[in-house]
Design an enzyme around this catalytic site. Structure first.
Site, short mmCIF file in Angstrom:
data_model
loop_
_atom_site.label_atom_id
_atom_site.label_comp_id
_atom_site.label_asym_id
_atom_site.label_seq_id
_atom_site.Cartn_x
_atom_site.Cartn_y
_atom_site.Cartn_z
N ASP A 12 6.01 7.54 -10.04
CA ASP A 12 6.55 8.14 -11.21
C ASP A 12 7.44 9.28 -10.89
O ASP A 12 6.77 10.10 -10.00
CB ASP A 12 5.43 8.49 -12.38
CG ASP A 12 5.99 8.67 -13.51
OD1 ASP A 12 5.89 8.01 -14.41
OD2 ASP A 12 6.58 9.74 -13.84
N ASN A 59 1.86 2.20 -22.42
CA ASN A 59 2.27 2.97 -23.72
C ASN A 59 3.30 2.13 -24.40
O ASN A 59 4.21 1.80 -24.05
CB ASN A 59 2.93 4.27 -23.27
CG ASN A 59 1.97 5.38 -22.95
OD1 ASN A 59 0.81 5.37 -23.06
ND2 ASN A 59 2.48 6.00 -21.75
N GLY A 89 3.83 7.56 -27.20
CA GLY A 89 4.65 8.33 -26.40
C GLY A 89 5.73 7.54 -25.48
O GLY A 89 6.15 7.94 -24.44
N HIS A 122 5.85 -1.10 -19.13
CA HIS A 122 5.62 -0.66 -17.64
C HIS A 122 3.95 -0.45 -17.88
O HIS A 122 3.69 0.15 -19.02
CB HIS A 122 6.30 0.59 -17.30
CG HIS A 122 6.53 1.70 -18.24
ND1 HIS A 122 7.32 1.66 -19.27
CD2 HIS A 122 5.90 2.81 -18.42
CE1 HIS A 122 7.42 2.62 -20.18
NE2 HIS A 122 6.47 3.33 -19.49
N LEU A 123 3.66 -0.44 -16.65
CA LEU A 123 1.81 -0.28 -16.73
C LEU A 123 1.71 0.81 -15.69
O LEU A 123 2.33 0.99 -14.58
CB LEU A 123 1.33 -1.44 -16.17
CG LEU A 123 -0.20 -1.33 -16.29
CD1 LEU A 123 -0.81 -2.53 -16.47
CD2 LEU A 123 -0.90 -0.92 -14.88
P1 5GP Z 1 6.51 6.13 -20.82
O1 5GP Z 1 6.36 7.49 -21.23
O2 5GP Z 1 7.54 5.50 -21.39
O3 5GP Z 1 5.24 5.70 -21.16
O4 5GP Z 1 6.45 6.39 -19.42
C1 5GP Z 1 8.02 6.36 -18.65
C2 5GP Z 1 7.61 6.91 -17.15
O5 5GP Z 1 8.78 6.90 -16.69
C3 5GP Z 1 7.40 8.44 -17.29
O6 5GP Z 1 5.87 8.91 -16.87
C4 5GP Z 1 8.54 9.06 -16.66
O7 5GP Z 1 7.94 10.19 -15.81
C5 5GP Z 1 9.01 7.88 -15.95
N1 5GP Z 1 10.46 7.96 -15.37
C6 5GP Z 1 11.41 8.50 -16.48
N2 5GP Z 1 12.54 8.00 -15.79
C7 5GP Z 1 12.36 8.01 -14.40
C8 5GP Z 1 13.14 7.78 -13.05
O8 5GP Z 1 14.19 7.79 -13.26
N3 5GP Z 1 12.43 7.57 -12.07
C9 5GP Z 1 11.14 7.44 -11.86
N4 5GP Z 1 10.45 6.92 -10.57
N5 5GP Z 1 10.18 7.48 -13.02
C10 5GP Z 1 10.84 7.71 -14.13
#
Ligand code: 5GP
Ligand code: ZN
Length: 113
Positions: free
Chosen positions: A31, A86, A92, A99-100
């Site tokens: 992440d 999520n 959030g 994704h997990l």
């Molecule tokens: P969500 O909030 O949708 O459950 O998780 C999305 C996750 O993707 C977040 O923890 C965020 O930090 C991560 N994320 C967002 N953009 C990128 C990216 O460009 N590269 C990587 N490696 N992680 C990302």
């Protein structure tokens, strides 16, 4: 949709990411904004917007199996870890490609915020 999807773009290697696992169906990467010493995101190669749209139990299960395998390699299988999907606004979700999250390497609070 998949054209512009951030995680589809990571799958296609159009956006760089630190990959930690690749299988026929899944990709896992660190992440960009880690919330724990180990914070890996496991995704299917196929675009599925969220758990609400997931209709393939094997694919959802594979995300968990890949996460457990990475937890072992990262040395947190015994100490413990959390896996989280999520879904939509109240949880959030910010990236609408299922994704997990695999989180570990520190004591995690419960209940989550
Ligand atoms: P969500 O909030 O949708 O459950 O998780 C999305 C996750 O993707 C977040 O923890 C965020 O930090 C991560 N994320 C967002 N953009 C990128 C990216 O460009 N590269 C990587 N490696 N992680 C990302
Ligand atoms: Zn996508």
């Amino acid at each position: 949709m998949a054209d512009q999807c951030l995680f589809c773009r990571i799958v296609r290697r159009e956006i760089p990411a630190t990959l930690v696992a690749e299988t026929a169906d899944c990709v896992a990467f660190r992440d960009i904004n880690p919330q724990a010493p180990v914070h890996v995101v496991v995704i299917p190669r196929k675009h599925v917007a969220s758990l609400n749209e997931a209709d393939d139990p094997q694919l959802v299960g594979r995300l968990a199996v890949v996460a457990a395998e990475i937890a072992g390699r990262e040395g947190i299988a015994s100490s413990g870890y959390r896996t989280v999907i999520n879904t939509n606004a109240d949880a959030g979700q910010t990236v609408f490609h299922i994704h997990l999250h695999l989180l570990g390497g520190r004591r995690l609070g419960w209940p989550p915020g």
